[in-house]
Design an enzyme around this catalytic site. Sequence first.
Site, PDB file in Angstrom:
ATOM      1  N   HIS A  18      22.206  35.800 -24.996  1.00  0.00           N
ATOM      2  CA  HIS A  18      21.712  34.553 -25.536  1.00  0.00           C
ATOM      3  C   HIS A  18      21.659  33.748 -24.151  1.00  0.00           C
ATOM      4  O   HIS A  18      21.669  32.853 -24.392  1.00  0.00           O
ATOM      5  CB  HIS A  18      23.141  34.494 -26.841  1.00  0.00           C
ATOM      6  CG  HIS A  18      22.666  35.727 -27.772  1.00  0.00           C
ATOM      7  ND1 HIS A  18      24.669  36.689 -28.265  1.00  0.00           N
ATOM      8  CD2 HIS A  18      22.554  36.266 -28.659  1.00  0.00           C
ATOM      9  CE1 HIS A  18      22.908  37.561 -28.853  1.00  0.00           C
ATOM     10  NE2 HIS A  18      22.545  37.020 -29.323  1.00  0.00           N
ATOM     11  N   GLU A  64      30.212  36.381 -24.822  1.00  0.00           N
ATOM     12  CA  GLU A  64      29.202  36.673 -23.735  1.00  0.00           C
ATOM     13  C   GLU A  64      30.475  35.562 -22.636  1.00  0.00           C
ATOM     14  O   GLU A  64      29.772  35.948 -21.455  1.00  0.00           O
ATOM     15  CB  GLU A  64      27.902  35.672 -23.651  1.00  0.00           C
ATOM     16  CG  GLU A  64      27.081  36.699 -25.009  1.00  0.00           C
ATOM     17  CD  GLU A  64      25.317  36.253 -24.595  1.00  0.00           C
ATOM     18  OE1 GLU A  64      25.506  37.069 -25.449  1.00  0.00           O
ATOM     19  OE2 GLU A  64      25.867  35.571 -24.526  1.00  0.00           O
ATOM     20  N   ARG A  70      31.479  15.577 -47.830  1.00  0.00           N
ATOM     21  CA  ARG A  70      30.899  14.167 -48.377  1.00  0.00           C
ATOM     22  C   ARG A  70      29.622  14.357 -49.187  1.00  0.00           C
ATOM     23  O   ARG A  70      29.374  15.897 -49.775  1.00  0.00           O
ATOM     24  CB  ARG A  70      29.519  14.740 -46.922  1.00  0.00           C
ATOM     25  CG  ARG A  70      30.698  13.635 -45.724  1.00  0.00           C
ATOM     26  CD  ARG A  70      29.490  14.591 -44.701  1.00  0.00           C
ATOM     27  NE  ARG A  70      30.417  12.798 -43.285  1.00  0.00           N
ATOM     28  CZ  ARG A  70      30.869  13.865 -42.414  1.00  0.00           C
ATOM     29  NH1 ARG A  70      30.946  15.069 -42.638  1.00  0.00           N
ATOM     30  NH2 ARG A  70      31.059  12.362 -41.802  1.00  0.00           N
ATOM     31  N   ARG A  86      37.141   8.923 -42.354  1.00  0.00           N
ATOM     32  CA  ARG A  86      36.512   9.044 -43.127  1.00  0.00           C
ATOM     33  C   ARG A  86      37.834   8.392 -44.313  1.00  0.00           C
ATOM     34  O   ARG A  86      37.161   8.069 -45.416  1.00  0.00           O
ATOM     35  CB  ARG A  86      36.717  10.281 -43.384  1.00  0.00           C
ATOM     36  CG  ARG A  86      35.687  11.296 -42.265  1.00  0.00           C
ATOM     37  CD  ARG A  86      33.807  11.211 -43.225  1.00  0.00           C
ATOM     38  NE  ARG A  86      34.400  11.784 -44.407  1.00  0.00           N
ATOM     39  CZ  ARG A  86      34.267  13.036 -44.851  1.00  0.00           C
ATOM     40  NH1 ARG A  86      34.356  13.844 -44.356  1.00  0.00           N
ATOM     41  NH2 ARG A  86      34.152  12.812 -46.591  1.00  0.00           N
TER      42      ARG A  86
HETATM   43  N1  URA Z   1      31.457  16.092 -36.224  1.00  0.00           N
HETATM   44  C1  URA Z   1      32.086  16.582 -37.371  1.00  0.00           C
HETATM   45  O1  URA Z   1      31.824  17.739 -37.622  1.00  0.00           O
HETATM   46  N2  URA Z   1      31.976  15.688 -37.979  1.00  0.00           N
HETATM   47  C2  URA Z   1      32.332  14.273 -38.281  1.00  0.00           C
HETATM   48  O2  URA Z   1      32.548  13.770 -39.494  1.00  0.00           O
HETATM   49  C3  URA Z   1      31.845  14.053 -37.338  1.00  0.00           C
HETATM   50  C4  URA Z   1      31.131  14.983 -36.310  1.00  0.00           C
END
Ligand code: URA
Length: 260
Positions: A8, A83, A171, A227
């Site tokens: 890969h 790998e 989200r 967030r």
């Molecule tokens: N990567 C993620 O998994 N989540 C985020 O909010 C930003 C980058």
Amino acid sequence: MAAVHAHHLGFGTDDLPSPGPTFAFLSGDPDRAEAIALAHLHEPWPLSRNRGLVSYLGSLEGTPVLSCTSGMGGPSTSIVVNELAQLGIRTIVRVGTTGSIQPHVAPGTVVVSQAALCRQGAARDLAPAEFPAAADPFLTVTLAEAAATIGVPHVVGVTASVDTFFEGQERTATSFNPMLLRRNVGMTEEYRALRIVNFEMEAGLLFTQSLIYGLAAGAVLAVIAQRTESERIVGADEAEAAVQAAIAVAVEGARRWLAR
Ligand code: URA
């Protein structure tokens, strides 16, 4: 070591010097793997470009090292780490991006992940859910000391590693799918209360796999989303500055690790 060709990754031990590299930077983004090699490794040499995985050979502190791509998420990471181990790699530093779920961890901060709550399906192919997804403690301290020395704002803490960027990180506003499973509703708040620092998608699998294989793994994660304020990724310039800070920590940490 008998000659190995990594299907890969697209290169093998015949493409490497002897003695070969035992250290690899691992980025989700192939452009980041290339940028680390071109900006920070001595005599960077492209090894392969295969299935979106870019791999470079170069040296640091006079020691051969690789800069490779994990791709996004656990399944791709599991193939690449397996790998790399077959090719002789024994230390891996993930250089990634992440979303903070703690109000005091702002975009631009680097999270040095000490362990992961590993909610990743690929990890269940390697070990039971109770198996600890912990980074190598000595490498983690080395990375945190590197961040402190070069003056990068950082926190050391526990990461939540999940399989999806949208549903699995709760989200909805920025997702095509407005529906969350009941078990995912309120998850971010619950994780915040558990003092988990951030969400991302590869470290838990990397830590689990590395413990099982006897590798040392660490992760430096650039915060590009906050967030507690929004689901969105910060603007391109701010994200790039955060990524450059994470790369600087990883490279300084690698120098110290290789020189010890
Ligand atoms: N990567 C993620 O998994 N989540 C985020 O909010 C930003 C980058």
